[in-house]
Design a protein around this motif. Structure first.
Motif, short mmCIF file in Angstrom:
data_model
loop_
_atom_site.label_atom_id
_atom_site.label_comp_id
_atom_site.label_asym_id
_atom_site.label_seq_id
_atom_site.Cartn_x
_atom_site.Cartn_y
_atom_site.Cartn_z
N THR A 14 40.59 40.61 33.26
CA THR A 14 40.90 41.36 34.61
C THR A 14 42.20 41.31 35.10
O THR A 14 42.03 42.60 35.73
N GLU A 171 48.08 37.36 46.99
CA GLU A 171 48.18 36.56 46.25
C GLU A 171 48.69 34.74 48.07
O GLU A 171 49.05 36.13 49.10
N ARG A 172 46.97 33.81 47.10
CA ARG A 172 47.87 33.15 48.43
C ARG A 172 47.81 31.88 47.79
O ARG A 172 47.44 30.66 47.07
N GLU A 185 46.08 31.18 44.73
CA GLU A 185 44.47 31.58 44.71
C GLU A 185 45.00 33.17 44.82
O GLU A 185 46.39 33.35 45.62
N TRP A 186 43.94 34.05 44.36
CA TRP A 186 44.03 35.64 44.09
C TRP A 186 42.83 35.86 44.46
O TRP A 186 41.89 35.63 43.82
N LEU A 187 43.26 37.84 45.03
CA LEU A 187 41.52 38.33 44.99
C LEU A 187 41.85 40.07 44.69
O LEU A 187 43.48 40.14 45.16
N ILE A 189 40.74 43.05 44.86
CA ILE A 189 39.97 44.05 45.15
C ILE A 189 40.37 45.30 44.98
O ILE A 189 41.63 46.02 44.87
N ILE A 194 35.26 42.78 44.70
CA ILE A 194 36.79 41.59 44.95
C ILE A 194 36.23 40.90 43.81
O ILE A 194 35.86 40.17 43.09
N HIS A 195 37.12 40.39 43.24
CA HIS A 195 37.65 39.58 41.95
C HIS A 195 38.48 38.07 42.55
O HIS A 195 39.75 38.78 42.60
N ARG A 196 37.84 37.51 42.47
CA ARG A 196 38.70 36.01 42.99
C ARG A 196 38.93 35.38 41.92
O ARG A 196 37.77 34.71 40.80
N THR A 197 40.11 34.32 41.49
CA THR A 197 40.44 33.35 40.83
C THR A 197 41.39 32.60 41.62
O THR A 197 42.44 32.97 42.48
N HIS A 198 41.40 31.02 40.87
CA HIS A 198 42.39 30.00 41.27
C HIS A 198 43.42 29.30 40.39
O HIS A 198 42.24 28.50 39.53
#
Length: 249
Positions: A14, A171-172, A185-187, A189, A194-198
């Protein structure tokens, strides 16, 4: 995502195309050119830990360095294999916590913050011991990190990157655990998806990484603030650590 996020092939499928694009490969060429100038050593067998698709292994091999490129991701190593067919690159799918080849290498590289993924401090120690054992006497270790000093100066609570194809990466980042780890934390879009990973990784100050290396058998030769060899100070862009194993007497 669990603590072993770096073993998740879906993460690399991803987010890998964003991390390893034409621009980062071009920068990899420049980074290796600068590092080889700093090291001022002839081509030697080289171990590239966390090699991924080869943004550093490939320019090293093209410069005459026989490279062992090690990573856990079959997805990324398959890409490297497609690009390295005519180059002196040995591709190894293995975990850096397990890989040792006694005194086989004159140079070991861990680039682009690939050292620090593990939550267990004993795992980082184990990797350092493996690298020390794998280096020849007089060999060099290069760690390419983002230092705590740089993160404190540059980190933003939210960072947005918009790509040419319209995708948006949010990016957070946050420093956690008494400022010893960077939590991310990455989102991503992508249209309606929406792909989310941590994930998180270890961070060190220059003093902390020096102490860690010293305690596991390395002498620090230099710590630079960029690939061109600038001093490591509060304006540093990267933390480029050059070390060698302490020779027993």
């Amino acid at each position: 995502m669990d603590n072993n996020w770096y073993l998740d092939e879906e993460f690399w499928r991803t987010f890998g195309p964003l991390m390893f694009n034409a621009d980062t490969f071009a920068r990899g060429e420049e980074e290796i050119e600068c590092l080889l100038s700093l090291l001022d050593m002839p081509p030697v067998p080289t171990l590239d830990l966390g090699a991924g698709p080869g943004r550093h292994s490939l320019p090293l091999a093209r410069s005459g360095y026989p490279v062992t490129a090690l990573d856990t991701s079959a997805y990324l190593l398959d890409q490297l294999g497609e690009s390295a067919s005519d180059l002196p690159v040995e591709i190894m799918r293995a975990d850096m916590r397990e890989f040792v080849r006694e005194q086989a290498f004159g140079l070991v590289l861990v680039m682009w913050t690939s050292f620090g993924y593990f939550e267990n401090e004993a795992d980082h120690a184990r990797v350092l011991e493996n690298m020390s054992a794998s280096l020849r006497p007089g060999g060099r270790l290069v760690l390419d990190l983002v230092g705590l000093e740089t993160l404190c100066r540059t980190m933003e609570p939210v960072h947005l990157t918009e790509y040419d194809d319209g995708r948006l990466l949010v990016e957070r980042p946050a420093l956690i655990d008494h400022m010893t780890r960077l939590d991310n934390e990455w989102l991503l879009i992508d249209g309606d998806t929406i792909h989310r990973t941590h994930f998180s990784h270890r961070v060190w100050s220059a003093g902390e990484i020096s102490s860690l290396l010293n305690s596991h058998g390395f002498d620090i030769l230099a710590i630079h603030g960029d690939y061109q060899g600038a001093d490591y100070d509060l304006e540093a862009e990267r933390m480029i650590v050059i070390a060698q194993p302490i020779e027993s007497t």
